[in-house]
Design an enzyme around this catalytic site. Structure first.
Site, PDB file in Angstrom:
ATOM      1  N   GLY A  72       0.824  -1.210   0.000  1.00  0.00           N
ATOM      2  CA  GLY A  72       0.000   0.000   0.000  1.00  0.00           C
ATOM      3  C   GLY A  72       0.852   1.252   0.000  1.00  0.00           C
ATOM      4  O   GLY A  72       0.551   2.242  -0.695  1.00  0.00           O
ATOM      5  N   THR A 238      10.110  -7.296 -12.018  1.00  0.00           N
ATOM      6  CA  THR A 238       9.396  -8.558 -12.234  1.00  0.00           C
ATOM      7  C   THR A 238       8.306  -8.719 -11.188  1.00  0.00           C
ATOM      8  O   THR A 238       8.554  -8.539  -9.989  1.00  0.00           O
ATOM      9  CB  THR A 238      10.392  -9.732 -12.169  1.00  0.00           C
ATOM     10  OG1 THR A 238      11.362  -9.517 -13.187  1.00  0.00           O
ATOM     11  CG2 THR A 238       9.699 -11.066 -12.389  1.00  0.00           C
ATOM     12  N   CYS A 325       1.976   0.969  12.804  1.00  0.00           N
ATOM     13  CA  CYS A 325       3.224   1.622  12.417  1.00  0.00           C
ATOM     14  C   CYS A 325       3.763   2.520  13.518  1.00  0.00           C
ATOM     15  O   CYS A 325       4.941   2.827  13.543  1.00  0.00           O
ATOM     16  CB  CYS A 325       3.018   2.443  11.154  1.00  0.00           C
ATOM     17  SG  CYS A 325       2.243   1.507   9.857  1.00  0.00           S
TER      18      CYS A 325
HETATM   19  N1  PLP Z   1      -2.632   3.383   4.041  1.00  0.00           N
HETATM   20  C1  PLP Z   1      -3.377   3.010   5.104  1.00  0.00           C
HETATM   21  C2  PLP Z   1      -4.641   3.736   5.407  1.00  0.00           C
HETATM   22  C3  PLP Z   1      -2.954   1.953   5.908  1.00  0.00           C
HETATM   23  O1  PLP Z   1      -3.685   1.592   6.975  1.00  0.00           O
HETATM   24  C4  PLP Z   1      -1.734   1.297   5.602  1.00  0.00           C
HETATM   25  C5  PLP Z   1      -1.223   0.207   6.466  1.00  0.00           C
HETATM   26  O2  PLP Z   1      -1.461   0.181   7.655  1.00  0.00           O
HETATM   27  C6  PLP Z   1      -1.017   1.708   4.477  1.00  0.00           C
HETATM   28  C7  PLP Z   1      -1.497   2.754   3.718  1.00  0.00           C
HETATM   29  C8  PLP Z   1       0.268   1.048   4.085  1.00  0.00           C
HETATM   30  O3  PLP Z   1       0.053  -0.223   3.552  1.00  0.00           O
HETATM   31  P1  PLP Z   1       1.267  -1.289   3.501  1.00  0.00           P
HETATM   32  O4  PLP Z   1       1.435  -1.822   4.878  1.00  0.00           O
HETATM   33  O5  PLP Z   1       0.815  -2.350   2.549  1.00  0.00           O
HETATM   34  O6  PLP Z   1       2.449  -0.552   2.991  1.00  0.00           O
END
Ligand code: PLP
Length: 388
Positions: A72, A238, A325
């Site tokens: 993400g 890839t 995070c």
């Molecule tokens: N955006 C939101 C709203 C999220 O909750 C998260 C992950 O917690 C991310 C982006 C990032 O996704 P990823 O962990 O796949 O990098």
């Protein structure tokens, strides 16, 4: 001991059994490179194509608009950097104060480098966002508006349809981080005309390390990870074939399971009500509606959210205090702070996030455990409510 109760699904979800099954051949005999012209390559390319259709169906996009990425965060970064790359002289970006670090930290970093001017629009005390306030911040030199569909901590859903339409009317590209929305509420680009949309497979029972960025046809956007010809030259490298195959299955399952999200919402509401009734002074952070059905964020004045988390963990129940995070950092959640939740209350908060695999028995067990744990912690700290 009772089995583990996993209620931290906004951090990550369990890969579904069908996802694991679908990935296995591509972790073994089917290891062809989808860019190769021989038969094994062709089979891998076909599997990618199928996954692209499945992800597109979940999001109301065309398969050709789906670009696979590594997560993400990469999807968000590619959306933002690619939109800026295509924006010419325009260097102003509008966002909110409650974005995930994948967006917030990148935009602040770009501002620090002098590459953009940034307007961060605030939210109300209940976490809701006023679309008119965001659109009012758009200037003639605005290159991008970036707003998340649903917040990862409060679960509050933003008015993305009004934002997408407003941006379209103003001729400004709109990026939506739909990482916490996909699979929980209908995400239909046919109804929400965003230019760029980011999702992450591990948030909807797919594997970790796979994301998708939807780049709508005609969007003002340029690729930033250049090199090989993969993904129609929109993202070099890839492809993670096993992961993408799993993502396709996860997307198909999430789409089929969407009606069942009502059941998840009812469970969440039952659990939330039991905790609010059982813990004196407990409060919900954020609006009850509009909210994704799986999330609740609760404050327990007088105790530390981290302590509640650890006590629940000892009882085999996994929740989170703030976003995954930021766990481990001592700062109170920037989302709760931006909502105007006082620091003391923000520090006393936990986030509980269910999934379609959560049972009623698990939700009830977790509610009872939360009530007991908070009472026990308060008994250890008699001056509760007066601290800090
Ligand atoms: N955006 C939101 C709203 C999220 O909750 C998260 C992950 O917690 C991310 C982006 C990032 O996704 P990823 O962990 O796949 O990098």
């Amino acid at each position: 001991m009772d089995p583990f109760v996993y209620l931290d699904n906004n951090a990550t979800t369990m890969p579904s059994p069908a996802v694991r099954e679908a990935m296995l051949p591509f972790l073994g005999a089917e290891y062809g490179n989808p860019s190769s012209l021989h038969a094994p390559g062709g089979r891998a390319a076909k599997a990618l194509g199928r996954a692209r259709e499945q992800v597109a169906a979940l999001l109301g996009a065309r398969p050709a608009e789906v670009v696979f990425t590594s997560c993400g965060s990469e999807s968000d970064a590619a959306a933002i950097l690619g939109a800026l790359e295509a924006a010419g002289e325009r260097r102003h970006v509008v966002t909110t104060t409650v974005e995930h670090p994948a967006v917030r930290t990148l935009l602040r970093w770009l501002r620090g480098k002098g590459r953009i001017e940034l307007t961060e629009v605030g939210v109300a005390r209940d976490g809701t966002l006023d679309a008119a306030a965001v659109l009012a911040a758009v200037r003639p030199d605005t290159a991008l508006v970036s707003v998340m569909w649903a917040n990862n901590e409060s679960g509050v859903v933003h008015p993305v349809e009004a934002l997408a339409e407003g941006c379209r009317a103003k001729g400004v590209p709109f990026h939506v981080d739909a990482v916490q929305a996909a699979g929980k509420v209908p995400v239909d680009l046919g109804k929400v005309p965003a230019d760029l949309l980011a999702v992450s497979a591990h948030k909807f029972h797919g594997p970790k390390g796979v994301g998708a960025l939807v780049v709508r046809r005609g969007a003002r956007w340029k690729p930033v990870l250049v090199g090989g010809h993969q993904e129609k030259e929109r993202r070099a490298g890839t492809e993670n074939v096993p992961g993408i195959v799993g993502t396709g299955v996860a997307a198909a399952e999430a789409l089929a399971a969407l009606p069942g999200e009502e059941r998840v919402g009812a469970l969440r509401d039952r659990m939330e009500a039991a905790v609010l009734a059982g813990v004196p002074g407990a409060q919900r952070n954020g609006a009850s509606r509009p909210r994704v059905p799986n999330t609740t964020n609760l404050a327990f004045p007088g105790v530390e959210g981290e302590a509640v988390l650890l006590q629940l963990d000892r009882r085999g129940i996994a929740v989170s205090s703030g976003s995954a995070c930021t766990a481990g950092s001592l700062d109170p959640s920037h989302v709760l702070t931006a909502m105007g939740v006082p620091e003391r209350l923000a520090r006393s908060s936990i986030r509980v996030s269910l999934s379609r695999f959560t049972t009623g028995e698990e939700a009830d067990r977790a509610a009872a455990a939360i009530v007991e744990v908070v009472a026990a912690l308060r008994a250890l700290a008699p001056a509760h409510g007066e601290r800090r």
